[in-house]
Design a protein around this motif. Structure first.
Motif, PDB file in Angstrom:
ATOM      1  N   GLU A 104       0.825  -1.212   0.000  1.00  0.00           N
ATOM      2  CA  GLU A 104       0.000   0.000   0.000  1.00  0.00           C
ATOM      3  C   GLU A 104       0.861   1.265   0.000  1.00  0.00           C
ATOM      4  N   VAL A 105       1.955   1.259   0.742  1.00  0.00           N
ATOM      5  CA  VAL A 105       2.852   2.423   0.747  1.00  0.00           C
ATOM      6  C   VAL A 105       3.472   2.606  -0.634  1.00  0.00           C
ATOM      7  N   HIS A 106       3.864   1.525  -1.273  1.00  0.00           N
ATOM      8  CA  HIS A 106       4.414   1.614  -2.633  1.00  0.00           C
ATOM      9  C   HIS A 106       3.368   2.154  -3.606  1.00  0.00           C
ATOM     10  N   ARG A 107       2.140   1.640  -3.530  1.00  0.00           N
ATOM     11  CA  ARG A 107       1.072   2.128  -4.408  1.00  0.00           C
ATOM     12  C   ARG A 107       0.841   3.622  -4.204  1.00  0.00           C
ATOM     13  N   PHE A 108       0.824   4.055  -2.945  1.00  0.00           N
ATOM     14  CA  PHE A 108       0.593   5.471  -2.676  1.00  0.00           C
ATOM     15  C   PHE A 108       1.744   6.328  -3.188  1.00  0.00           C
ATOM     16  N   ARG A 109       2.969   5.850  -3.033  1.00  0.00           N
ATOM     17  CA  ARG A 109       4.118   6.625  -3.505  1.00  0.00           C
ATOM     18  C   ARG A 109       4.047   6.854  -5.007  1.00  0.00           C
ATOM     19  N   VAL A 110       3.660   5.823  -5.752  1.00  0.00           N
ATOM     20  CA  VAL A 110       3.503   5.965  -7.199  1.00  0.00           C
ATOM     21  C   VAL A 110       2.382   6.960  -7.497  1.00  0.00           C
ATOM     22  N   LEU A 111       1.254   6.821  -6.837  1.00  0.00           N
ATOM     23  CA  LEU A 111       0.128   7.731  -7.027  1.00  0.00           C
ATOM     24  C   LEU A 111       0.526   9.165  -6.685  1.00  0.00           C
ATOM     25  N   TYR A 112       1.202   9.336  -5.564  1.00  0.00           N
ATOM     26  CA  TYR A 112       1.600  10.655  -5.068  1.00  0.00           C
ATOM     27  C   TYR A 112       2.539  11.366  -6.039  1.00  0.00           C
ATOM     28  N   ASN A 113       3.440  10.621  -6.648  1.00  0.00           N
ATOM     29  CA  ASN A 113       4.450  11.233  -7.515  1.00  0.00           C
ATOM     30  C   ASN A 113       4.052  11.339  -8.975  1.00  0.00           C
ATOM     31  N   THR A 114       3.103  10.531  -9.437  1.00  0.00           N
ATOM     32  CA  THR A 114       2.810  10.506 -10.869  1.00  0.00           C
ATOM     33  C   THR A 114       1.379  10.850 -11.240  1.00  0.00           C
ATOM     34  N   VAL A 115       0.439  10.781 -10.297  1.00  0.00           N
ATOM     35  CA  VAL A 115      -0.967  11.013 -10.623  1.00  0.00           C
ATOM     36  C   VAL A 115      -1.542  12.211  -9.878  1.00  0.00           C
ATOM     37  N   ARG A 116      -1.259  12.322  -8.596  1.00  0.00           N
ATOM     38  CA  ARG A 116      -1.876  13.332  -7.727  1.00  0.00           C
ATOM     39  C   ARG A 116      -1.237  14.702  -7.940  1.00  0.00           C
ATOM     40  N   PRO A 117      -2.041  15.700  -8.393  1.00  0.00           N
ATOM     41  CA  PRO A 117      -1.471  17.046  -8.556  1.00  0.00           C
ATOM     42  C   PRO A 117      -1.226  17.704  -7.195  1.00  0.00           C
ATOM     43  N   HIS A 118      -0.228  18.571  -7.149  1.00  0.00           N
ATOM     44  CA  HIS A 118       0.144  19.256  -5.916  1.00  0.00           C
ATOM     45  C   HIS A 118      -0.006  20.755  -6.110  1.00  0.00           C
ATOM     46  N   GLN A 119      -0.738  21.377  -5.221  1.00  0.00           N
ATOM     47  CA  GLN A 119      -0.996  22.809  -5.310  1.00  0.00           C
ATOM     48  C   GLN A 119       0.312  23.603  -5.269  1.00  0.00           C
ATOM     49  N   ALA A 120       1.245  23.192  -4.440  1.00  0.00           N
ATOM     50  CA  ALA A 120       2.516  23.900  -4.314  1.00  0.00           C
ATOM     51  C   ALA A 120       3.361  23.821  -5.582  1.00  0.00           C
TER      52      ALA A 120
ATOM     53  N   GLY B  88       2.042  24.126  -8.642  1.00  0.00           N
ATOM     54  CA  GLY B  88       1.221  24.658  -9.725  1.00  0.00           C
ATOM     55  C   GLY B  88       0.281  23.607 -10.290  1.00  0.00           C
ATOM     56  N   ASP B  89      -0.236  22.756  -9.421  1.00  0.00           N
ATOM     57  CA  ASP B  89      -1.127  21.660  -9.786  1.00  0.00           C
ATOM     58  C   ASP B  89      -0.507  20.674 -10.764  1.00  0.00           C
ATOM     59  N   ARG B  90       0.810  20.533 -10.670  1.00  0.00           N
ATOM     60  CA  ARG B  90       1.518  19.505 -11.438  1.00  0.00           C
ATOM     61  C   ARG B  90       1.862  18.364 -10.501  1.00  0.00           C
ATOM     62  N   THR B  91       2.188  17.225 -11.075  1.00  0.00           N
ATOM     63  CA  THR B  91       2.668  16.113 -10.259  1.00  0.00           C
ATOM     64  C   THR B  91       4.158  16.334  -9.991  1.00  0.00           C
ATOM     65  N   PRO B  92       4.694  15.759  -8.925  1.00  0.00           N
ATOM     66  CA  PRO B  92       6.134  15.895  -8.683  1.00  0.00           C
ATOM     67  C   PRO B  92       6.977  15.386  -9.854  1.00  0.00           C
ATOM     68  N   LYS B  93       6.558  14.326 -10.498  1.00  0.00           N
ATOM     69  CA  LYS B  93       7.320  13.797 -11.628  1.00  0.00           C
ATOM     70  C   LYS B  93       7.379  14.809 -12.768  1.00  0.00           C
ATOM     71  N   ILE B  94       6.237  15.387 -13.119  1.00  0.00           N
ATOM     72  CA  ILE B  94       6.205  16.379 -14.195  1.00  0.00           C
ATOM     73  C   ILE B  94       7.025  17.613 -13.812  1.00  0.00           C
ATOM     74  N   ALA B  95       6.882  18.072 -12.574  1.00  0.00           N
ATOM     75  CA  ALA B  95       7.648  19.237 -12.122  1.00  0.00           C
ATOM     76  C   ALA B  95       9.150  18.962 -12.179  1.00  0.00           C
ATOM     77  N   TYR B  96       9.564  17.780 -11.742  1.00  0.00           N
ATOM     78  CA  TYR B  96      10.983  17.419 -11.756  1.00  0.00           C
ATOM     79  C   TYR B  96      11.507  17.358 -13.183  1.00  0.00           C
ATOM     80  N   LEU B  97      10.773  16.675 -14.060  1.00  0.00           N
ATOM     81  CA  LEU B  97      11.226  16.556 -15.444  1.00  0.00           C
ATOM     82  C   LEU B  97      11.279  17.903 -16.133  1.00  0.00           C
ATOM     83  N   HIS B  98      10.320  18.770 -15.851  1.00  0.00           N
ATOM     84  CA  HIS B  98      10.312  20.104 -16.439  1.00  0.00           C
ATOM     85  C   HIS B  98      11.503  20.922 -15.945  1.00  0.00           C
TER      86      HIS B  98
END
Length: 72
Positions: free
Chosen positions: A40-56, A58-68
């Motif tokens: 469950e922690v692994h599933r959430f980590r994937v969701l948190y970094n690749t699917v869930r947008p983050h307000q801080a 700019g409503d991007r995912t951490p993965k998209i923000a990092y790659l950008h």
């Protein structure tokens, strides 16, 4: 991974992640054992970094923000 020395803001980021993990994911169901918790922690980590947008971010995912940020 360890936090940097004399960097209390990093601890805040980690504490926020753990709080989000608990309240948005783990407390919503029954976790039977340590293996199920690990999954469950692994599933959430994937969701948190690749699917869930983050307000801080700019409503991007951490993965998209990092790659950008890496590209320019």
């Amino acid at each position: 991974m360890r936090t940097r020395v004399r960097s209390p803001q990093t601890n805040g980021v980690i504490e926020r992640f753990f709080g989000t993990l608990k309240y948005e994911h783990l407390y919503r169901g029954v976790i039977a054992d340590g293996d199920a918790l690990d999954m469950e922690v692994h599933r959430f980590r994937v969701l948190y970094n690749t699917v869930r947008p983050h307000q801080a971010l700019g409503d991007r995912t951490p993965k998209i923000a990092y790659l950008h940020d890496q590209s320019g």
